[in-house]
Design an enzyme around this catalytic site. Structure first.
Site, PDB file in Angstrom:
ATOM      1  N   SER A 225      -7.946   3.889  -9.385  1.00  0.00           N
ATOM      2  CA  SER A 225      -6.577   3.612  -9.825  1.00  0.00           C
ATOM      3  C   SER A 225      -6.646   2.993 -11.233  1.00  0.00           C
ATOM      4  O   SER A 225      -7.737   2.679 -11.720  1.00  0.00           O
ATOM      5  CB  SER A 225      -5.918   2.657  -8.851  1.00  0.00           C
ATOM      6  OG  SER A 225      -6.691   1.478  -8.794  1.00  0.00           O
TER       7      SER A 225
ATOM      8  N   LYS B 123      -6.044  10.940  -3.918  1.00  0.00           N
ATOM      9  CA  LYS B 123      -5.809   9.653  -3.251  1.00  0.00           C
ATOM     10  C   LYS B 123      -4.298   9.431  -3.180  1.00  0.00           C
ATOM     11  O   LYS B 123      -3.598   9.554  -4.197  1.00  0.00           O
ATOM     12  CB  LYS B 123      -6.459   8.532  -4.075  1.00  0.00           C
ATOM     13  CG  LYS B 123      -6.237   7.146  -3.475  1.00  0.00           C
ATOM     14  CD  LYS B 123      -5.617   6.144  -4.433  1.00  0.00           C
ATOM     15  CE  LYS B 123      -6.514   5.680  -5.532  1.00  0.00           C
ATOM     16  NZ  LYS B 123      -7.642   4.908  -5.038  1.00  0.00           N
TER      17      LYS B 123
ATOM     18  N   LYS C 179      -6.767  11.240   0.513  1.00  0.00           N
ATOM     19  CA  LYS C 179      -7.514  10.046   0.940  1.00  0.00           C
ATOM     20  C   LYS C 179      -6.606   8.826   1.013  1.00  0.00           C
ATOM     21  O   LYS C 179      -5.709   8.666   0.180  1.00  0.00           O
ATOM     22  CB  LYS C 179      -8.642   9.754  -0.055  1.00  0.00           C
ATOM     23  CG  LYS C 179      -9.498   8.555   0.358  1.00  0.00           C
ATOM     24  CD  LYS C 179     -10.427   8.086  -0.748  1.00  0.00           C
ATOM     25  CE  LYS C 179      -9.869   6.859  -1.420  1.00  0.00           C
ATOM     26  NZ  LYS C 179     -10.811   6.241  -2.378  1.00  0.00           N
TER      27      LYS C 179
ATOM     28  N   GLU D 255     -10.116   6.447   5.652  1.00  0.00           N
ATOM     29  CA  GLU D 255     -11.132   5.522   5.131  1.00  0.00           C
ATOM     30  C   GLU D 255     -10.846   4.071   5.517  1.00  0.00           C
ATOM     31  O   GLU D 255     -10.148   3.360   4.797  1.00  0.00           O
ATOM     32  CB  GLU D 255     -11.211   5.641   3.597  1.00  0.00           C
ATOM     33  CG  GLU D 255     -12.266   4.716   3.002  1.00  0.00           C
ATOM     34  CD  GLU D 255     -12.401   4.809   1.478  1.00  0.00           C
ATOM     35  OE1 GLU D 255     -11.580   5.475   0.830  1.00  0.00           O
ATOM     36  OE2 GLU D 255     -13.335   4.194   0.945  1.00  0.00           O
TER      37      GLU D 255
ATOM     38  N   LYS E  66     -14.173   8.531   6.551  1.00  0.00           N
ATOM     39  CA  LYS E  66     -14.948   7.954   5.435  1.00  0.00           C
ATOM     40  C   LYS E  66     -15.184   6.474   5.722  1.00  0.00           C
ATOM     41  O   LYS E  66     -14.373   5.627   5.359  1.00  0.00           O
ATOM     42  CB  LYS E  66     -14.178   8.151   4.126  1.00  0.00           C
ATOM     43  CG  LYS E  66     -14.842   7.482   2.911  1.00  0.00           C
ATOM     44  CD  LYS E  66     -14.293   8.025   1.607  1.00  0.00           C
ATOM     45  CE  LYS E  66     -14.818   7.248   0.421  1.00  0.00           C
ATOM     46  NZ  LYS E  66     -14.532   7.887  -0.862  1.00  0.00           N
TER      47      LYS E  66
ATOM     48  N   SER F  45     -19.847   4.345  -0.841  1.00  0.00           N
ATOM     49  CA  SER F  45     -21.058   3.596  -1.208  1.00  0.00           C
ATOM     50  C   SER F  45     -20.807   2.093  -1.184  1.00  0.00           C
ATOM     51  O   SER F  45     -21.741   1.320  -0.918  1.00  0.00           O
ATOM     52  CB  SER F  45     -21.631   4.064  -2.543  1.00  0.00           C
ATOM     53  OG  SER F  45     -20.733   3.928  -3.613  1.00  0.00           O
ATOM     54  N   GLY F  46     -19.589   1.654  -1.491  1.00  0.00           N
ATOM     55  CA  GLY F  46     -19.197   0.280  -1.211  1.00  0.00           C
ATOM     56  C   GLY F  46     -19.886  -0.842  -1.957  1.00  0.00           C
ATOM     57  O   GLY F  46     -19.851  -1.978  -1.502  1.00  0.00           O
ATOM     58  N   GLY F  47     -20.562  -0.532  -3.066  1.00  0.00           N
ATOM     59  CA  GLY F  47     -21.238  -1.599  -3.804  1.00  0.00           C
ATOM     60  C   GLY F  47     -22.744  -1.615  -3.596  1.00  0.00           C
ATOM     61  O   GLY F  47     -23.444  -2.461  -4.140  1.00  0.00           O
TER      62      GLY F  47
ATOM     63  N   SER G 142     -19.267  10.445   0.112  1.00  0.00           N
ATOM     64  CA  SER G 142     -18.042  10.519  -0.692  1.00  0.00           C
ATOM     65  C   SER G 142     -18.068   9.301  -1.607  1.00  0.00           C
ATOM     66  O   SER G 142     -17.263   8.396  -1.480  1.00  0.00           O
ATOM     67  CB  SER G 142     -16.814  10.512   0.226  1.00  0.00           C
ATOM     68  OG  SER G 142     -15.626  10.454  -0.543  1.00  0.00           O
TER      69      SER G 142
ATOM     70  N   ARG H 152     -18.942   4.740  -6.996  1.00  0.00           N
ATOM     71  CA  ARG H 152     -19.904   4.008  -7.825  1.00  0.00           C
ATOM     72  C   ARG H 152     -21.318   4.567  -7.767  1.00  0.00           C
ATOM     73  O   ARG H 152     -21.995   4.664  -8.787  1.00  0.00           O
ATOM     74  CB  ARG H 152     -19.898   2.523  -7.438  1.00  0.00           C
ATOM     75  CG  ARG H 152     -18.707   1.788  -7.994  1.00  0.00           C
ATOM     76  CD  ARG H 152     -18.500   0.459  -7.311  1.00  0.00           C
ATOM     77  NE  ARG H 152     -17.952   0.604  -5.974  1.00  0.00           N
ATOM     78  CZ  ARG H 152     -17.685  -0.410  -5.153  1.00  0.00           C
ATOM     79  NH1 ARG H 152     -17.959  -1.650  -5.543  1.00  0.00           N
ATOM     80  NH2 ARG H 152     -17.160  -0.201  -3.972  1.00  0.00           N
TER      81      ARG H 152
HETATM   82  P1  13P Z   1     -17.459   3.601  -3.592  1.00  0.00           P
HETATM   83  O1  13P Z   1     -18.434   4.691  -3.241  1.00  0.00           O
HETATM   84  O2  13P Z   1     -17.646   3.050  -4.965  1.00  0.00           O
HETATM   85  O3  13P Z   1     -17.389   2.547  -2.521  1.00  0.00           O
HETATM   86  O4  13P Z   1     -16.031   4.263  -3.641  1.00  0.00           O
HETATM   87  C1  13P Z   1     -15.665   5.132  -2.639  1.00  0.00           C
HETATM   88  C2  13P Z   1     -14.199   5.161  -2.556  1.00  0.00           C
HETATM   89  O5  13P Z   1     -13.595   6.189  -2.690  1.00  0.00           O
HETATM   90  C3  13P Z   1     -13.487   3.921  -2.268  1.00  0.00           C
HETATM   91  O6  13P Z   1     -12.190   4.233  -1.856  1.00  0.00           O
END
Ligand code: 13P
Length: 349
Positions: free
Chosen positions: A29, A100, A139, A182, A224, A266-268, A298, A301
């Protein structure tokens, strides 16, 4: 839903998780891309956002490793420098365009430290516009925070988010759009992998309960989730094989076998960790599987971090950034079958 609609949705969902390929989340965003650009020293202008996404989407050969790309509202309306709309650029690469559609995570009333994702109002109309712009999937992200010192997450936060996710998924299926559902349990904090397991299990249980109640057909959706992993600041970090073991066990206990695919965020995690963890889960299938669903990626980062820094807003760096991006996508493509190795990783260096 009539059987024809279910079949269309299921076909698209399966196309989103084919062997050797996964999804790029490029749907940051305005606030998130500003933060990422600032960390990479890139000016946050509309044309930089456009040029950056063009660099990613036009990477030669990237369609061999990407089945789908999730865009943001601004991005799906933008064009390449040759004047081709981005959804068309992606289709030409053999990549399915997605969007999204959530309105972001807002403070949950009377629940300090917790969020609920908004955006259901007017969603039906926005979905039909996105479909006309070329999107075939969507998403919606919910966030669940763990803080053992304040006792969160609460059940009401998990359930409120699960309800919104299910209402969103139903609206998407009504319009032949495959929802990516997600529910993200955040990696932030000092919690153990066991705590992550407990909260993720509860979150997925509640999510599929609501999905069922809202008449969503699980054959036409993609999940996700986060991986089950130690908190980022936990003193002990679980080993790769334990992340794989806990994550798959948690999913086997909660996700219906009829869901075509699970594509992790991936979440960090670092890019290498995210690849190693996915690889270990698919490798584990050889001895303990097969798993009932495809296990894919998916990532935002973990696919973009190094390419973004390499590009840095400099047009003369496009080719180098694309080379690095293609390599990262290829490594994750290999992790889809558990065939990723350190040698492959180092080949491109
Ligand atoms: P990350 O892989 O960076 O966590 O992002 C995935 C994502 O789409 C978060 O909504």
């Amino acid at each position: 839903m009539d059987p024809k609609t279910v079949e269309t949705l299921e076909n698209t969902a399966r196309e989103m998780v084919p062997a050797g390929r996964g999804i790029l989340a490029a749907d940051e965003s305005f606030g998130t891309i500003a933060k990422r650009f600032s960390a990479a020293g890139i000016g946050d202008t509309e044309d930089n956002r456009r040029a950056y996404r063009e660099m990613l989407f036009t990477t030669p050969g990237v369609g061999s490793y990407l089945s789908g790309v999730i865009m943001f509202d601004e991005t799906i309306r933008q064009k390449s420098s040759e004047g081709k709309p981005f959804p068309q650029v992606l289709e030409d690469q053999g990549i399915i365009p997605g969007i999204k559609v959530d309105g972001g995570a807002k403070d949950l009333a009377l629940s300090p430290g917790e969020k609920v994702t908004e955006g259901l109002d007017g969603l039906r109309e926005r979905l039909s516009e996105y479909r006309a712009l070329g999107a075939r999937f969507t998403k919606w992200r919910a966030v669940i925070t763990i803080d053992e010192s304040t006792g969160i997450p609460t059940q009401r936060c998990i359930d409120a988010n699960a309800h919104a996710l299910a209402r969103y998924a139903a609206l998407c299926q009504e319009q032949d759009l495959v929802p990516i559902v997600e529910p993200e349990v955040l990696i932030d904090g000092t919690h153990s992998i066991e705590k992550s397991y407990e909260v993720t299990l509860n979150t997925l249980h509640s999510t599929f309960d609501e999905i069922h109640r809202q008449n969503v057909d699980v054959r036409g959706m993609i999940l996700k989730p986060n991986m089950v992993i130690s908190g980022k600041d936990a003193p002990h970090q679980a080993e790769v094989h334990n992340v794989a073991r806990y994550t798959v066990e948690c999913l086997l206990r909660t996700v219906p076998a009829a869901v075509p695919g699970i594509a992790f965020l991936s979440g960090g995690q670092s890019d290498l960790q995210a690849t190693a963890h996915l690889n270990a889960m698919n490798d584990r299938a050889r001895q303990h599987g097969p798993w009932p669903w495809e296990l894919s990626f998916s990532y935002a980062r973990a696919l973009q971090d190094v390419p973004m820094k390499t590009w840095g807003g400099d047009p003369s760096r496009v080719e180098e950034a694309q080379r690095i991006f293609l390599h990262r996508a290829k490594m994750n493509g290999a992790a889809r079958s558990g065939s990723y190795t350190e040698e492959m990783e180092n080949e491109a260096a």
